[in-house]
Write a protein that holds these residues in place. Structure first.
Motif, PDB file in Angstrom:
ATOM      1  N   ILE A  86      53.505  18.149  73.329  1.00 36.89           N
ATOM      2  CA  ILE A  86      54.050  18.079  72.350  1.00 36.89           C
ATOM      3  C   ILE A  86      53.316  17.141  70.870  1.00 36.89           C
ATOM      4  O   ILE A  86      52.732  16.235  71.289  1.00 36.89           O
ATOM      5  N   VAL A  87      53.276  18.687  70.710  1.00 32.13           N
ATOM      6  CA  VAL A  87      52.621  18.211  69.264  1.00 32.13           C
ATOM      7  C   VAL A  87      53.832  17.580  68.244  1.00 32.13           C
ATOM      8  O   VAL A  87      52.188  15.958  66.928  1.00 32.13           O
ATOM      9  N   LYS A  88      54.659  17.328  67.901  1.00 33.86           N
ATOM     10  CA  LYS A  88      55.605  17.052  67.183  1.00 33.86           C
ATOM     11  C   LYS A  88      57.049  17.146  67.805  1.00 33.86           C
ATOM     12  O   LYS A  88      57.308  17.550  68.521  1.00 33.86           O
ATOM     13  N   VAL A  89      57.647  15.644  66.815  1.00 36.33           N
ATOM     14  CA  VAL A  89      58.622  15.218  67.482  1.00 36.33           C
ATOM     15  C   VAL A  89      59.327  15.280  65.866  1.00 36.33           C
ATOM     16  O   VAL A  89      59.398  14.992  65.070  1.00 36.33           O
ATOM     17  N   VAL A  90      60.657  16.280  66.254  1.00 36.99           N
ATOM     18  CA  VAL A  90      61.623  15.983  64.755  1.00 36.99           C
ATOM     19  C   VAL A  90      62.453  15.527  64.539  1.00 36.99           C
ATOM     20  O   VAL A  90      63.175  15.987  65.081  1.00 36.99           O
ATOM     21  N   ARG A  91      62.718  14.599  63.889  1.00 34.21           N
ATOM     22  CA  ARG A  91      64.462  13.839  63.592  1.00 34.21           C
ATOM     23  C   ARG A  91      64.568  14.200  62.440  1.00 34.21           C
ATOM     24  O   ARG A  91      64.317  14.253  62.044  1.00 34.21           O
ATOM     25  N   TYR A 147      62.920  19.024  68.467  1.00 31.13           N
ATOM     26  CA  TYR A 147      63.897  18.677  67.694  1.00 31.13           C
ATOM     27  C   TYR A 147      64.914  17.836  68.004  1.00 31.13           C
ATOM     28  O   TYR A 147      65.874  18.689  68.722  1.00 31.13           O
ATOM     29  N   VAL A 148      64.943  16.850  67.711  1.00 29.40           N
ATOM     30  CA  VAL A 148      66.283  16.159  67.795  1.00 29.40           C
ATOM     31  C   VAL A 148      67.145  15.774  66.326  1.00 29.40           C
ATOM     32  O   VAL A 148      66.800  15.809  65.249  1.00 29.40           O
ATOM     33  N   GLY A 163      75.184  11.995  61.154  1.00 31.47           N
ATOM     34  CA  GLY A 163      75.301  11.298  60.192  1.00 31.47           C
ATOM     35  C   GLY A 163      74.114  10.699  59.525  1.00 31.47           C
ATOM     36  O   GLY A 163      72.943  11.180  60.060  1.00 31.47           O
ATOM     37  N   SER A 164      74.461  10.091  58.700  1.00 32.82           N
ATOM     38  CA  SER A 164      73.347  10.166  57.266  1.00 32.82           C
ATOM     39  C   SER A 164      72.797   8.757  57.915  1.00 32.82           C
ATOM     40  O   SER A 164      71.675   8.307  57.641  1.00 32.82           O
ATOM     41  N   SER A 165      73.049   7.740  58.950  1.00 29.21           N
ATOM     42  CA  SER A 165      72.747   6.510  59.245  1.00 29.21           C
ATOM     43  C   SER A 165      73.087   6.279  60.454  1.00 29.21           C
ATOM     44  O   SER A 165      74.318   7.022  61.233  1.00 29.21           O
ATOM     45  N   GLY A 166      72.610   5.140  61.117  1.00 29.84           N
ATOM     46  CA  GLY A 166      72.960   5.014  62.905  1.00 29.84           C
ATOM     47  C   GLY A 166      72.578   5.951  63.432  1.00 29.84           C
ATOM     48  O   GLY A 166      71.617   7.043  63.141  1.00 29.84           O
ATOM     49  N   GLN A 167      73.117   5.885  64.643  1.00 29.58           N
ATOM     50  CA  GLN A 167      72.699   6.775  65.920  1.00 29.58           C
ATOM     51  C   GLN A 167      71.998   6.694  66.223  1.00 29.58           C
ATOM     52  O   GLN A 167      70.940   7.761  67.428  1.00 29.58           O
ATOM     53  N   GLU A 168      70.660   6.310  65.764  1.00 29.36           N
ATOM     54  CA  GLU A 168      69.638   5.658  66.654  1.00 29.36           C
ATOM     55  C   GLU A 168      69.148   5.882  68.408  1.00 29.36           C
ATOM     56  O   GLU A 168      67.992   7.226  68.572  1.00 29.36           O
ATOM     57  N   SER A 169      70.608   5.834  69.070  1.00 30.96           N
ATOM     58  CA  SER A 169      70.615   5.381  70.196  1.00 30.96           C
ATOM     59  C   SER A 169      70.441   6.701  70.843  1.00 30.96           C
ATOM     60  O   SER A 169      70.268   7.625  72.004  1.00 30.96           O
ATOM     61  N   SER A 170      71.240   8.174  69.595  1.00 30.91           N
ATOM     62  CA  SER A 170      71.416   9.498  70.176  1.00 30.91           C
ATOM     63  C   SER A 170      70.201  10.860  69.984  1.00 30.91           C
ATOM     64  O   SER A 170      69.693  11.073  70.722  1.00 30.91           O
ATOM     65  N   LEU A 171      69.203  10.029  68.727  1.00 31.89           N
ATOM     66  CA  LEU A 171      68.317  10.564  68.655  1.00 31.89           C
ATOM     67  C   LEU A 171      67.308  10.025  70.256  1.00 31.89           C
ATOM     68  O   LEU A 171      66.966  10.977  70.239  1.00 31.89           O
TER      69      LEU A 171
END
Length: 208
Positions: A93-98, A65-66, A70-78
């Motif tokens: 790893i069954v699932k990655v939840v963003r 779980y990551v 923010g509602s947009s951007g910050q893709e690099s952090s995820l």
């Protein structure tokens, strides 16, 4: 439910108290502070004991779980959070939840997916880089809920807090939420007052 001292809880689990203390720091078992001592629920200890007994035959199914605020951007952090969790993975790893949204917000789409997968038995471990990725408050309750389904929470960096910017965003979120509710209460009170005054005027007009 009994709250056990660390020595008694460790004895029931058949491990050294230092091992149990590390499990607590790693988020593998919930605990409650009583003064300066950690106390462990007898229910959680029994769940952990049953899980340990079954661990040799039960597969390790990980949900990563990551989250960013923010509602947009910050893709690099995820992506950085996911990469870190993948690098330390020891199971499937069954699932990655963003997820996106404040850690103070309870009704997050990603968190709801995590809860659903925990409940249906799809995973055995939920992993996060930091505890506050899962939630700012109430993580101990989430851990207890997950434990009911035999699922543990693992925190890659147990003691490290989130960034200053996100803490400020969460604070702003709290202020905005309370301000909105207060404004809504005042609006409702004003509407009620106007309706009451309107009714009174109508009654007076009728009497005349």
């Amino acid at each position: 439910m009994e709250l056990l001292r660390i020595s008694k809880a460790a004895k029931r689990l058949g491990i050294h108290p230092m091992t149990l203390r590390q499990w607590a720091l790693d988020g593998k078992i919930p605990f409650t502070w009583v003064g300066r001592e950690r106390r462990f629920s007898s229910v959680d200890v029994e769940n952990m004991k049953r899980g340990s007994d079954a661990s040799t035959s039960r597969p390790r199914l990980e949900l990563l779980y990551v989250r960013v605020s923010g509602s947009s951007g910050q893709e690099s952090s995820l992506e950085a959070q996911e990469a870190e969790l993948r690098a330390a993975s020891t199971g499937e790893i069954v699932k990655v939840v963003r997820d996106r949204g404040s850690g103070l917000k309870e009704n997050r789409p990603g968190l709801n997916r995590v809860l659903a997968m925990v409940a249906d038995g799809s995973v055995t471990v939920v992993r996060v880089t930091h505890e506050d990725r899962l939630a700012r408050f109430g993580v101990s309750w989430l851990k207890r809920l997950f434990a009911v389904y035999g699922v543990t929470v693992e925190v890659l960096h147990p003691k490290k807090l989130g960034g200053r910017d996100e803490l400020l965003e969460d604070f702003a979120s709290v202020v905005t939420t309370f301000a909105g509710r207060l404004y809504g209460m005042r609006s409702a009170q004003n509407r009620k007052r106007l309706l009451t005054e309107s009714g009174q005027c109508g009654d007076e007009g009728g009497a005349a």
